[in-house]
Design a protein around this motif. Structure first.
Motif, short mmCIF file in Angstrom:
data_model
loop_
_atom_site.label_atom_id
_atom_site.label_comp_id
_atom_site.label_asym_id
_atom_site.label_seq_id
_atom_site.Cartn_x
_atom_site.Cartn_y
_atom_site.Cartn_z
N UNK A 277 0.84 -1.20 0.00
CA UNK A 277 0.00 0.00 0.00
C UNK A 277 0.86 1.24 0.00
N UNK A 278 0.54 2.18 -0.85
CA UNK A 278 1.39 3.35 -1.06
C UNK A 278 0.70 4.60 -0.52
N UNK A 279 1.34 5.26 0.44
CA UNK A 279 0.80 6.50 0.98
C UNK A 279 1.31 7.67 0.15
N UNK A 280 0.50 8.70 0.00
CA UNK A 280 0.88 9.84 -0.81
C UNK A 280 2.13 10.51 -0.22
N UNK A 282 3.10 13.41 0.12
CA UNK A 282 2.90 14.60 0.93
C UNK A 282 2.80 14.27 2.41
N UNK A 283 2.49 13.01 2.73
CA UNK A 283 2.35 12.61 4.13
C UNK A 283 3.70 12.34 4.79
N UNK A 284 4.74 12.20 3.99
CA UNK A 284 6.08 12.06 4.53
C UNK A 284 6.29 10.85 5.41
N UNK A 285 5.57 9.76 5.16
CA UNK A 285 5.65 8.64 6.08
C UNK A 285 5.84 7.30 5.39
N UNK A 286 6.11 7.30 4.10
CA UNK A 286 6.23 6.04 3.36
C UNK A 286 7.38 5.18 3.84
N UNK A 287 8.53 5.80 4.16
CA UNK A 287 9.69 5.02 4.60
C UNK A 287 9.42 4.36 5.95
N UNK A 288 8.80 5.10 6.86
CA UNK A 288 8.48 4.53 8.17
C UNK A 288 7.47 3.40 8.05
N UNK A 321 -4.98 -8.51 9.19
CA UNK A 321 -5.69 -7.77 10.23
C UNK A 321 -4.80 -6.70 10.85
N UNK A 322 -3.56 -7.07 11.19
CA UNK A 322 -2.66 -6.11 11.82
C UNK A 322 -2.23 -5.02 10.85
N UNK A 323 -2.01 -5.39 9.59
CA UNK A 323 -1.64 -4.38 8.60
C UNK A 323 -2.75 -3.35 8.43
N UNK A 324 -3.98 -3.83 8.29
CA UNK A 324 -5.11 -2.91 8.12
C UNK A 324 -5.31 -2.05 9.36
N UNK A 325 -5.17 -2.65 10.53
CA UNK A 325 -5.34 -1.89 11.77
C UNK A 325 -4.29 -0.79 11.89
N UNK A 326 -3.09 -1.06 11.42
CA UNK A 326 -1.99 -0.10 11.55
C UNK A 326 -2.00 0.96 10.47
N UNK A 327 -2.36 0.60 9.24
CA UNK A 327 -2.13 1.50 8.11
C UNK A 327 -3.37 2.01 7.37
N UNK A 328 -4.49 1.33 7.46
CA UNK A 328 -5.64 1.70 6.62
C UNK A 328 -6.07 3.15 6.82
N UNK A 329 -6.17 3.58 8.07
CA UNK A 329 -6.60 4.96 8.34
C UNK A 329 -5.57 5.97 7.85
N UNK A 330 -4.29 5.62 7.93
CA UNK A 330 -3.25 6.54 7.44
C UNK A 330 -3.36 6.71 5.93
#
Length: 376
Positions: A277-280, A282-288, A321-330
């Motif tokens: 999953x790729x975050x935009x 502009x959010x500056x958080x893809x590496x983390x 489940x853990x991936x979605x819980x951690x990243x889906x909202x971001x």
């Protein structure tokens, strides 16, 4: 070449290399396949949130050896140059992928990870083991496969991943510069059709990386003309490009960047980082996020290696489940923020609100970042 490994990792970026180190530390047989040779520059914002520092320490990764730049503030400018300023709740650091990936590659080798320079072209699974075929006609088998090969690969089509059949209009351009900016600040400057991030990495160098819709870019002859005619309409970008010296011989680019939803498990392959999953940007958080996705999966795999308490299907379900819980909202927050910041009208409204209620910006930043990782 025919050989068997317990876990095979496809891709030697942040997610792949941190996974290899984590698993090798647990004395698990790991093979990593990477097509490129390090050190190598990659298109990336090159800012990492401090939320991953405890996990990197757990892996024995001391980023201070690479002389990163501490970053604590965020500046966002509208297309017309109106500025929003905020502190970053957790802060972060700037480090080039050229330095970091090479460091992690050598660290993984030192832990005994088998490293192969090759490219995977096909994967088959028969409910007992995976068979992996490469361009150099290597055939490997493994009990688990981890996909950490980045935003887009020809392998995605072979795996019939939905997004791989869609054309994406997004293009990213990156280069390093010598410039005089505030070292503790990561800046995000909007322009017509995209946005550009500026922040320091090691060696007193500024990383400039921007994302643009190709329909905006293709009207111009080349990158230089586009930057002069479009990016420099933003006064902050105009000042930067006119008063900086490009270090790279020429910028590097990547096209067809797709932000559609992806599945964290595909054809029984565990996907990590941008492959999941790729975050935009502009959010500056893809590496983390890439690093943390490694931690989530590897803790499950290490636990099961010694206890055998989970079936393959249970590990797939737990990871999903853990991936979605951690990243889906971001990821959802990133999609919303991109829509706001790509609209000149919404930019102006957001800038007025942010300056009226300054505390709102750190709260928005928190929506795209996580809490400091707790290692088990």
């Amino acid at each position: 070449m025919n050989s068997h490994t317990h876990i095979l990792i496809i891709g030697g970026g942040l997610a792949g290399l941190t996974s290899a180190i984590h698993l090798a530390k647990a004395q698990i047989s790991v093979t990593l396949i990477e097509r490129d040779v390090y050190p190598k520059h990659k298109v990336c914002g090159e800012y990492i949130s401090n939320e991953v520092l405890s996990y990197l320490d757990f892996l024995g990764v001391n980023v201070n050896e690479l002389n990163p730049v501490e970053i604590s503030e965020l500046n966002i400018s509208t297309q017309k140059g109106k500025m929003i300023k905020s502190e970053l709740p957790l802060g972060g650091f700037g480090i080039s992928r050229y330095a970091l990936d090479y460091y992690l590659w050598n660290k993984a080798k030192s832990f005994g990870v088998q490293m192969i320079h090759d490219q995977v072209i096909d994967i088959k699974y028969d409910h007992k083991a995976f068979q992996i075929i490469t361009t150099n006609n290597k055939v490997l088998t493994s009990d688990y496969v981890i996909g950490a090969y980045g935003k887009r690969s020809g392998l995605d089509k072979n795996l019939k991943r939905d997004f791989s059949y869609k054309k994406s209009p997004w293009l990213a351009v990156k280069a390093h510069y010598k410039a005089n900016l505030d070292t503790k600040t990561v800046a995000l400057h909007n322009f017509d059709g995209g946005y550009c991030g500026l922040s320091y990495v090691e060696n007193n160098t500024v990383n400039a990386c921007y994302l643009v819709n190709y329909n905006s870019f293709k009207k111009y002859k080349n990158i230089k003309e586009f930057e002069k005619k479009v990016l420099c309409e933003n006064p902050y970008l105009k000042e930067f490009f006119e008063n900086s010296e490009q270090v790279f011989e020429k910028p590097i680019t990547i096209s067809q960047i797709n932000f559609d939803k992806k599945k964290p498990v595909e054809n029984h392959i565990f996907m990590l980082g941008d492959a999941a999953g790729l975050i935009h940007p502009l959010c500056g958080n893809g590496m983390a996020m890439a690093i943390q996705s490694s931690q989530i999966l590897c803790e499950l795999l290490v636990e099961n290696y010694s206890t055998k308490i989970y079936s393959f299907e249970e590990i797939e379900n737990l990871y999903t489940k853990q991936w979605n819980s951690t990243f889906s909202k971001r990821l959802q927050a990133g999609r919303i923020l991109q829509k706001v910041l790509l609209s000149n009208r919404f930019q102006q409204v957001a800038q007025k609100i942010a300056n009226t209620v300054p505390s709102i910006v750190p709260e928005i930043i928190k929506q795209t970042h996580g809490k400091p990782i707790v290692c088990q």
